[in-house]
Design an enzyme around this catalytic site. Sequence first.
Site, short mmCIF file in Angstrom:
data_model
loop_
_atom_site.label_atom_id
_atom_site.label_comp_id
_atom_site.label_asym_id
_atom_site.label_seq_id
_atom_site.Cartn_x
_atom_site.Cartn_y
_atom_site.Cartn_z
N ARG A 166 68.02 -15.99 -3.20
CA ARG A 166 66.97 -16.02 -4.24
C ARG A 166 66.04 -14.81 -4.15
NH1 ARG A 166 61.93 -19.05 -5.82
NH2 ARG A 166 62.30 -19.85 -7.92
N ILE A 180 60.22 -16.93 -12.89
CA ILE A 180 61.42 -17.58 -12.34
C ILE A 180 61.01 -19.03 -12.14
CG2 ILE A 180 60.79 -16.86 -9.98
CD1 ILE A 180 63.76 -16.85 -9.26
N SER A 181 61.82 -19.98 -12.63
CA SER A 181 61.45 -21.39 -12.61
C SER A 181 61.39 -21.93 -11.18
CB SER A 181 62.45 -22.21 -13.42
OG SER A 181 62.63 -21.66 -14.70
N GLN A 182 60.68 -23.05 -11.04
CA GLN A 182 60.61 -23.73 -9.74
C GLN A 182 62.02 -24.20 -9.32
OE1 GLN A 182 58.54 -27.43 -9.97
NE2 GLN A 182 58.55 -27.76 -7.77
N PRO A 183 62.44 -23.95 -8.09
CA PRO A 183 63.78 -24.36 -7.66
C PRO A 183 64.07 -25.85 -7.89
CG PRO A 183 62.85 -22.88 -6.03
CD PRO A 183 61.77 -23.11 -7.06
#
Length: 222
Positions: free
Chosen positions: A42, A68-71
């Site tokens: 990541r 970038i979105s939350q995992p």
Amino acid sequence: MATGRVGPADSYGGYRAQLVATLRDKGIRDLSVLHAVAQVPRHLFVPESVRHRAYEDTALPIGGGQTISQPFIQALYLEVIGLTGKEKVLEIGTGSGYQTALLSLLAGSVFSVERIPALARSARAALDAAGARNVSIFVGDGTLGWRPYAPYDAILVSAASPSVPQPLVDQLGPGGRMVIPIGDKQIQTLTVVRREGDRITTGTAGDARFVPLLGQFGFRET
Ligand code: SAH
């Protein structure tokens, strides 16, 4: 992504394992999804300035006012969509390309549409560095889908829309499923759309906060 590889040889393995443990604690059960998170570097998908936070379970700025979105949300999407490794997948909102990389491990082929050319370019570079081979990225308005390769077995929309864009429903193949955040610009409901025979069914999978989907069938650009 190159198959048969046992994760990248870098010094971030411990951080990835920690992230996997966090996602498991938060309720992600799908082992193939957890395995993909353990594999994808990541840190290659975030700007230098936030690289030290790459494995936190949080959204991060990636430039152009995007994130970038939350995992956890990305893992939830992948769990809900339930891939077997053979599917043709359409992703709307490439952003950093991180979810694209997870999809490249979990699906047969990935078609991803991004409206900001600079993000599409940096995502392509990160995907190449991570070794993803089965990904095509297009610059354009993803609310129109990507008709040349339709129909798709799965569609993941990574930006918030006031309603489900009809072109995406039309490009969903038999047995296909789509996850899309529906709501206003502040808060949305993760909505799951399925095509079963001639029927379209709709369910929900919790709340989310995404940046807006800007385009003809999303929010209007101002
Ligand atoms: N899954 C991505 C999410 C990025 S944020 C990640 O984790 O990195 C959402 C992305 O959707 C942004 O990059 C934004 O530019 C893009 N986007 C917004 N409207 C779009 C549209 N109509 N078509 C394609 N991409 C769009």
